[in-house]
Design a protein around this motif. Structure first.
Motif, PDB file in Angstrom:
ATOM      1  N   ALA A   1      16.218  40.973  62.418  1.00 56.77           N
ATOM      2  CA  ALA A   1      17.498  40.644  63.273  1.00 56.77           C
ATOM      3  C   ALA A   1      17.297  39.446  64.257  1.00 56.77           C
ATOM      4  O   ALA A   1      18.226  38.704  64.406  1.00 56.77           O
ATOM      5  N   THR A   2      16.202  39.350  64.903  1.00 52.53           N
ATOM      6  CA  THR A   2      15.709  38.227  65.812  1.00 52.53           C
ATOM      7  C   THR A   2      15.803  37.107  64.870  1.00 52.53           C
ATOM      8  O   THR A   2      16.480  35.898  65.190  1.00 52.53           O
ATOM      9  N   ALA A   3      15.442  37.088  63.841  1.00 51.18           N
ATOM     10  CA  ALA A   3      15.358  35.838  62.864  1.00 51.18           C
ATOM     11  C   ALA A   3      17.035  35.432  62.372  1.00 51.18           C
ATOM     12  O   ALA A   3      17.293  34.157  62.508  1.00 51.18           O
ATOM     13  N   PHE A   4      17.704  36.315  62.235  1.00 52.45           N
ATOM     14  CA  PHE A   4      19.095  35.997  62.025  1.00 52.45           C
ATOM     15  C   PHE A   4      19.675  35.674  63.313  1.00 52.45           C
ATOM     16  O   PHE A   4      20.333  34.405  63.067  1.00 52.45           O
ATOM     17  N   LYS A   5      19.455  36.287  64.253  1.00 49.53           N
ATOM     18  CA  LYS A   5      20.137  35.778  65.552  1.00 49.53           C
ATOM     19  C   LYS A   5      19.889  34.289  66.004  1.00 49.53           C
ATOM     20  O   LYS A   5      20.636  33.610  66.544  1.00 49.53           O
ATOM     21  N   THR A   6      18.572  34.170  65.737  1.00 52.06           N
ATOM     22  CA  THR A   6      18.128  33.027  66.155  1.00 52.06           C
ATOM     23  C   THR A   6      17.846  31.564  65.360  1.00 52.06           C
ATOM     24  O   THR A   6      17.607  30.495  65.809  1.00 52.06           O
ATOM     25  N   GLY A   7      17.883  32.052  64.115  1.00 49.80           N
ATOM     26  CA  GLY A   7      17.772  31.316  63.051  1.00 49.80           C
ATOM     27  C   GLY A   7      16.186  30.836  62.460  1.00 49.80           C
ATOM     28  O   GLY A   7      15.726  29.766  61.969  1.00 49.80           O
ATOM     29  N   ARG A   8      15.308  31.554  63.448  1.00 54.05           N
ATOM     30  CA  ARG A   8      13.914  31.344  62.968  1.00 54.05           C
ATOM     31  C   ARG A   8      13.207  32.501  63.008  1.00 54.05           C
ATOM     32  O   ARG A   8      13.427  33.683  63.873  1.00 54.05           O
ATOM     33  N   TYR A   9      12.138  32.676  62.125  1.00 56.83           N
ATOM     34  CA  TYR A   9      11.376  34.026  62.202  1.00 56.83           C
ATOM     35  C   TYR A   9      10.349  34.170  63.501  1.00 56.83           C
ATOM     36  O   TYR A   9       9.878  32.841  63.605  1.00 56.83           O
ATOM     37  N   PRO A  10      10.622  35.205  64.254  1.00 52.12           N
ATOM     38  CA  PRO A  10       9.484  35.150  65.209  1.00 52.12           C
ATOM     39  C   PRO A  10       7.917  34.927  64.907  1.00 52.12           C
ATOM     40  O   PRO A  10       7.698  35.590  63.723  1.00 52.12           O
ATOM     41  N   PRO A  11       7.145  34.650  65.766  1.00 56.10           N
ATOM     42  CA  PRO A  11       5.802  34.663  65.397  1.00 56.10           C
ATOM     43  C   PRO A  11       5.227  35.998  65.363  1.00 56.10           C
ATOM     44  O   PRO A  11       5.764  36.939  66.074  1.00 56.10           O
ATOM     45  N   ILE A  12       4.283  36.348  64.662  1.00 58.63           N
ATOM     46  CA  ILE A  12       3.666  37.578  64.584  1.00 58.63           C
ATOM     47  C   ILE A  12       2.535  37.717  65.370  1.00 58.63           C
ATOM     48  O   ILE A  12       1.576  36.889  65.335  1.00 58.63           O
ATOM     49  N   THR A  13       2.516  38.426  66.483  1.00 59.06           N
ATOM     50  CA  THR A  13       1.585  38.565  67.591  1.00 59.06           C
ATOM     51  C   THR A  13       0.731  39.661  67.545  1.00 59.06           C
ATOM     52  O   THR A  13      -0.381  39.827  68.382  1.00 59.06           O
ATOM     53  N   LYS A  14       1.246  40.719  66.705  1.00 62.21           N
ATOM     54  CA  LYS A  14       0.519  42.130  66.529  1.00 62.21           C
ATOM     55  C   LYS A  14       0.736  42.399  65.333  1.00 62.21           C
ATOM     56  O   LYS A  14       1.717  42.558  64.574  1.00 62.21           O
TER      57      LYS A  14
END
Length: 158
Positions: A32-45
């Motif tokens: 959902a974050t990727a869809f809203k921002t147009g970028r996949y978020p970094p995987i931090t955990k």
């Protein structure tokens, strides 16, 4: 015309989520974050999501309610989605059935092994050393269920 969309962030308790759709909800937040921002978020955990039904689609149960329509369309697998922070190798197991998979980069990876009688587990290795093990409680794949259950058992960890 202006349309405002409500943004909701859902925080999920850690370290382990078991036997609910909450694990899938947590995973959905990433997409959902990727869809809203147009970028996949970094995987931090690092997280792994395991799911399986508790019995084979062919299992016979003394249930007064029959199997659901299209029960034979489903597949008997343990599925795993890994959100990896670094390369390594992953072993997943469903009872005696296991598979070892290369994780060549940080990111999202999906794997499966045939379901087998017993528990589910996952182990992540880096440089030949186990960095975590995930053995969720409350799941037992069986060939003699007391009733039909075509819902998935979902666990998230480590």
């Amino acid at each position: 015309m202006t349309i405002k969309v409500l943004s909701i962030i859902i925080r999920v308790p850690e370290p382990m989520l078991i036997n609910s759709d909450t694990g899938w909800l947590e995973m959905t937040n990433y997409y959902a974050t990727a869809f809203k921002t147009g970028r996949y978020p970094p995987i931090t955990k690092e997280r792994i999501y395991l799911w399986s039904r508790p019995h084979s689609k062919y299992a016979s149960a003394p249930d007064h309610v029959d199997r659901p329509n299209n029960w034979d369309w489903t597949e008997d697998y343990l599925w795993a989605t890994l959100f990896a922070t670094a390369p390594g190798s992953l072993t997943i197991a469903s009872g005696p059935n296991s598979g070892q998979f290369n994780v060549p980069y940080s990111g999202v990876h999906k794997f499966k092994v045939p379901s087998g009688l017993g528990r589910m587990s996952a182990t992540m290795y880096r440089n030949g050393i186990a960095v975590w093990n995930f053995n969720p409680d409350g799941f037992q794949y069986t060939d003699r269920p007391p009733n039909y259950n075509f819902n998935a058992f979902v666990a998230a960890g480590p």
